[in-house]
Write an enzyme that holds these catalytic residues in place. Sequence first.
Site, PDB file in Angstrom:
ATOM      1  N   LYS A 193       0.861  -1.185   0.000  1.00 47.97           N
ATOM      2  CA  LYS A 193       0.000   0.000   0.000  1.00 47.97           C
ATOM      3  C   LYS A 193       0.895   1.232   0.000  1.00 47.97           C
ATOM      4  O   LYS A 193       1.484   1.601   1.019  1.00 47.97           O
ATOM      5  CB  LYS A 193      -0.886   0.024   1.256  1.00 47.97           C
ATOM      6  CG  LYS A 193      -1.978   1.071   1.141  1.00 47.97           C
ATOM      7  CD  LYS A 193      -2.387   1.667   2.456  1.00 47.97           C
ATOM      8  CE  LYS A 193      -1.453   2.730   2.947  1.00 47.97           C
ATOM      9  NZ  LYS A 193      -1.294   3.908   2.085  1.00 47.97           N
ATOM     10  N   SER A 240       5.976   7.178   9.731  1.00 44.40           N
ATOM     11  CA  SER A 240       6.210   7.912  10.973  1.00 44.40           C
ATOM     12  C   SER A 240       6.188   6.973  12.181  1.00 44.40           C
ATOM     13  O   SER A 240       5.544   5.922  12.157  1.00 44.40           O
ATOM     14  CB  SER A 240       5.141   8.986  11.133  1.00 44.40           C
ATOM     15  OG  SER A 240       3.876   8.369  11.241  1.00 44.40           O
ATOM     16  N   GLU A 284      10.769   1.017   9.587  1.00 49.65           N
ATOM     17  CA  GLU A 284      11.680   2.113   9.213  1.00 49.65           C
ATOM     18  C   GLU A 284      10.943   3.398   9.543  1.00 49.65           C
ATOM     19  O   GLU A 284      10.067   3.824   8.781  1.00 49.65           O
ATOM     20  CB  GLU A 284      12.005   2.035   7.715  1.00 49.65           C
ATOM     21  CG  GLU A 284      12.771   0.793   7.296  1.00 49.65           C
ATOM     22  CD  GLU A 284      14.226   0.816   7.743  1.00 49.65           C
ATOM     23  OE1 GLU A 284      14.735   1.871   8.155  1.00 49.65           O
ATOM     24  OE2 GLU A 284      14.863  -0.259   7.699  1.00 49.65           O
ATOM     25  N   CYS A 295      13.691  10.978   6.123  1.00 51.15           N
ATOM     26  CA  CYS A 295      13.909  10.489   7.489  1.00 51.15           C
ATOM     27  C   CYS A 295      15.355  10.706   7.909  1.00 51.15           C
ATOM     28  O   CYS A 295      15.658  10.823   9.088  1.00 51.15           O
ATOM     29  CB  CYS A 295      13.562   9.008   7.562  1.00 51.15           C
ATOM     30  SG  CYS A 295      14.414   8.046   6.316  1.00 51.15           S
ATOM     31  N   GLU A 352      10.531  15.945  14.185  1.00 52.64           N
ATOM     32  CA  GLU A 352      11.048  15.955  12.811  1.00 52.64           C
ATOM     33  C   GLU A 352      10.519  17.193  12.097  1.00 52.64           C
ATOM     34  O   GLU A 352       9.304  17.402  12.072  1.00 52.64           O
ATOM     35  CB  GLU A 352      10.474  14.732  12.088  1.00 52.64           C
ATOM     36  CG  GLU A 352      11.449  13.651  11.801  1.00 52.64           C
ATOM     37  CD  GLU A 352      10.809  12.534  10.982  1.00 52.64           C
ATOM     38  OE1 GLU A 352       9.672  12.144  11.250  1.00 52.64           O
ATOM     39  OE2 GLU A 352      11.490  12.042  10.079  1.00 52.64           O
TER      40      GLU A 352
HETATM   41  P1  NAP Z   1       2.907   8.225   7.788  1.00 51.27           P
HETATM   42  O1  NAP Z   1       1.860   9.247   7.975  1.00 51.27           O
HETATM   43  O2  NAP Z   1       3.283   7.386   8.933  1.00 51.27           O
HETATM   44  O3  NAP Z   1       2.434   7.329   6.564  1.00 51.27           O
HETATM   45  C1  NAP Z   1       3.220   6.281   6.060  1.00 51.27           C
HETATM   46  C2  NAP Z   1       2.318   5.278   5.385  1.00 51.27           C
HETATM   47  O4  NAP Z   1       1.425   4.737   6.357  1.00 51.27           O
HETATM   48  C3  NAP Z   1       1.438   5.864   4.298  1.00 51.27           C
HETATM   49  O5  NAP Z   1       1.265   4.905   3.286  1.00 51.27           O
HETATM   50  C4  NAP Z   1       0.128   6.101   5.031  1.00 51.27           C
HETATM   51  O6  NAP Z   1      -0.969   6.118   4.154  1.00 51.27           O
HETATM   52  C5  NAP Z   1       0.087   4.880   5.922  1.00 51.27           C
HETATM   53  N1  NAP Z   1      -0.751   4.989   7.103  1.00 51.27           N
HETATM   54  C6  NAP Z   1      -1.064   6.085   7.812  1.00 51.27           C
HETATM   55  N2  NAP Z   1      -1.858   5.733   8.860  1.00 51.27           N
HETATM   56  C7  NAP Z   1      -2.033   4.385   8.802  1.00 51.27           C
HETATM   57  C8  NAP Z   1      -2.736   3.427   9.590  1.00 51.27           C
HETATM   58  N3  NAP Z   1      -3.428   3.777  10.673  1.00 51.27           N
HETATM   59  N4  NAP Z   1      -2.695   2.134   9.225  1.00 51.27           N
HETATM   60  C9  NAP Z   1      -2.009   1.744   8.130  1.00 51.27           C
HETATM   61  N5  NAP Z   1      -1.309   2.599   7.344  1.00 51.27           N
HETATM   62  C10 NAP Z   1      -1.322   3.907   7.682  1.00 51.27           C
HETATM   63  O7  NAP Z   1       4.258   8.881   7.279  1.00 51.27           O
HETATM   64  P2  NAP Z   1       4.460   9.838   6.038  1.00 51.27           P
HETATM   65  O8  NAP Z   1       4.059  11.207   6.430  1.00 51.27           O
HETATM   66  O9  NAP Z   1       3.872   9.270   4.804  1.00 51.27           O
HETATM   67  O10 NAP Z   1       6.027   9.744   5.851  1.00 51.27           O
HETATM   68  C11 NAP Z   1       6.905  10.488   6.587  1.00 51.27           C
HETATM   69  C12 NAP Z   1       7.470   9.702   7.757  1.00 51.27           C
HETATM   70  O11 NAP Z   1       8.105   8.537   7.269  1.00 51.27           O
HETATM   71  C13 NAP Z   1       8.527  10.473   8.508  1.00 51.27           C
HETATM   72  O12 NAP Z   1       8.376  10.269   9.887  1.00 51.27           O
HETATM   73  C14 NAP Z   1       9.817   9.843   8.011  1.00 51.27           C
HETATM   74  O13 NAP Z   1      10.896   9.982   8.892  1.00 51.27           O
HETATM   75  C15 NAP Z   1       9.400   8.427   7.831  1.00 51.27           C
HETATM   76  N6  NAP Z   1      10.306   7.731   6.916  1.00 51.27           N
HETATM   77  C16 NAP Z   1      11.163   6.822   7.429  1.00 51.27           C
HETATM   78  C17 NAP Z   1      12.066   6.185   6.593  1.00 51.27           C
HETATM   79  C18 NAP Z   1      13.054   5.201   7.145  1.00 51.27           C
HETATM   80  O14 NAP Z   1      13.627   4.461   6.351  1.00 51.27           O
HETATM   81  N7  NAP Z   1      13.290   5.127   8.444  1.00 51.27           N
HETATM   82  C19 NAP Z   1      12.071   6.463   5.229  1.00 51.27           C
HETATM   83  C20 NAP Z   1      11.175   7.394   4.733  1.00 51.27           C
HETATM   84  C21 NAP Z   1      10.287   8.015   5.594  1.00 51.27           C
HETATM   85  P3  NAP Z   1      -1.482   7.495   3.492  1.00 51.27           P
HETATM   86  O15 NAP Z   1      -0.284   8.316   3.170  1.00 51.27           O
HETATM   87  O16 NAP Z   1      -2.212   7.054   2.297  1.00 51.27           O
HETATM   88  O17 NAP Z   1      -2.326   8.127   4.542  1.00 51.27           O
END
Ligand code: NAP
Length: 493
Positions: free
Chosen positions: A188, A243, A264, A298, A395
Site C-alpha cells: 500500500k 512515521s 523504518e 527520514c 522531525e
Molecule cells: P505516515 O503518515 O506514517 O504514513 C506512512 C504510510 O502509512 C502511508 O502509506 C500512510 O498512508 C500509511 N498509514 C497512515 N496511517 C495508517 C494506519 N493507521 N494504518 C495503516 N497505514 C497507515 O508517514 P508519512 O508522512 O507518509 O512519511 C513520513 C514519515 O516517514 C517520517 O516520519 C519519516 O521519517 C518516515 N520515513 C522513514 C524512513 C526510514 O527508512 N526510516 C524512510 C522514509 C520516511 P497514506 O499516506 O495514504 O495516509
Amino acid sequence: MANTPTAQDEHRVVEAAPTGLFIGGEWRSATGDRTLVVEDPSTGEPLTEVADATPADGAAALDAAVAAQDSFARMAPRDRGEILRRTYEIMTARADDLALLMTLEMGKPLAEAKGEIAYAAEFFRWFSEEAVRIDGGYAIAPNGASRFLIHKQPVGVCLFITPWNFPAAMGARKIAPAVAAGCTMVIKPSELTPLSMHMIADILTEAGLPPGVLNVVTTSEAGPVMEPLIRDGRARKLSFTGSTPVGRILLAQSAEKVLRTSMELGGNAPFLVFDDADLDKAVEGAMLAKMRNMGEACTAANRFLVHRSVAEPFAEKLAERMGTLTVGRGTEEGVQVGPLVDGKSRAKVDGLVRDAVEKGADVVVGAEPVDGPGYFYRPTVLRDVPIQARMVREEIFGPVAPITVFDDDDQALAAANDSEFGLVSYVFTENLDRALRVSERLESGMVGLNTGLVSNPAAPFGGVKQSGLGREGGRIGIEEFLETKYVAIGFSG
Ligand code: NAP
C-alpha cells in the site's frame, strides 16, 4: 526528452501510469468504482485519479498473495533473480519518464527524482545478486549423536506500507528482497504518491513476475484497509516505512498474530561539526543532509550542533548556500528546491519555525512560505535555537536548518543522543580518534562520517530506539524475509 519536459511530456507520462488496483496480476477498479485524486504539489492542481480501495479490495489482494505464495516459493532462485535483474534494466532504460512522473506527483526536482530512480533500480540489481546466495549449514552436534541441517525459507506473505517522500525507493527496498527470498506481497503506497508504485508494478510484470506475487492497493482509508490484513494471520510479515506514531499502531496490531515486523520510522538526525572540521566539506555535507528531498527525508539533518569556535563561519557559509538556492517547480531546469508535499506539511514546517523564533531563535535566512500556488517554503537557517523549541524534538520534514552551539565533545554527544529517535547522525571532524570515539557513542543505526549521504542499497539501512526495527539493504536485507529452519537428523554412525 528535452532538459525541461514539455506539457506533452507531462501528459504522456501521467497517461501511461496505470490507475487501477493491481490484484492477482490484473489492473482492476475499486469496489463501487471509488477513486481518489492525485495532486501536483507544485500547483495544487489535480494530476489524475486512481482507484481508491475498500477493505473488500484489500482482502482480495491478500487472497491473491496467499494463493501465489506456495508456487512462488518454489521458483528457482536464479529465475527470481533474473526477474529482478530485468526490472533493474527496464527501470534504468525508462529513468527519464519515471523521474518525471515522480516529480509531478511528489514535487522533488527532476535531478533528484532521477537519482531516486537510479537508487530504487539498484535495489533490484543488488537483490537479483542476493537471490542466488541464500545459504544454510550442516553441523555435527556437540555429543556427536546427531546432525543439524539448517536452511532458510521465505517468511511467506508480506504486507508493505510505504510513505510519499521516496515513492519508488521505499517500495523497491522491500519488494526486491521479498522477491529474492520467494515471498509474495500486498503493498500500500501513500495515497499522495501512488503513480510511481503503479509503474514499478507494471515493470515487474513486464520483467516476468508471476500474477499474485505483487499486489498493489491504493486507498484513502489506510487504516480500515490494512488493519484487517494485519490481523488476518495469513500474512506473516509486516514491513512499514513511515512515521513513528503510525509505526506504534501497526506494531500493536501485529502483536495479535505475532507477525515478523520491520519498522523504518522517523528520525531527528544530529549533525555535529567539531572545531577541527573542514568547514567547506561540512557545509557541502550539510546541504546534502538537509536539502535532499527539500528536507522531507527520514535521514534529514534536523539539529545542527556546531562547536562554538566555528559556529559563526559555518552559519554564514550555510546561509549563503541556502539563500541562493533556486526554488520552483521541480520540472524546470535549474530548480534545486521543489514544493513540500501538501498544505498540511507546509503549515507544520512554518509552525515549527514560528515556535522556534518566538522562543528566541534568530533567523539567518528564509523562515517563510513562498506566495503563490503550490506548497513552497523558503530554505531557512536559524541560529541559537533554544532547547525548548519544538523542532529540537520533532522531525521538521522541511528545508529548515536549526543551529545550536556546543563547547566540548561530551556536551555535543549528550545533546545528539538526547532524542527518542536514533536513525542517523552526521559527524564532521578531521581527527580520526575523535571520529571513531564519537561514532561509537552515538545512539543511531547509521553514522555519516564527513559525508551527508548514507543511503546505499549495498549497506544496511535502519535505526535504533524509536526509529525502527530491522535493516533494509546490504547483505542482511534479505534476512528480513527469511526464516531459519533447523532439521535435527538422528545419526547412528
Ligand atoms: P505516515 O503518515 O506514517 O504514513 C506512512 C504510510 O502509512 C502511508 O502509506 C500512510 O498512508 C500509511 N498509514 C497512515 N496511517 C495508517 C494506519 N493507521 N494504518 C495503516 N497505514 C497507515 O508517514 P508519512 O508522512 O507518509 O512519511 C513520513 C514519515 O516517514 C517520517 O516520519 C519519516 O521519517 C518516515 N520515513 C522513514 C524512513 C526510514 O527508512 N526510516 C524512510 C522514509 C520516511 P497514506 O499516506 O495514504 O495516509
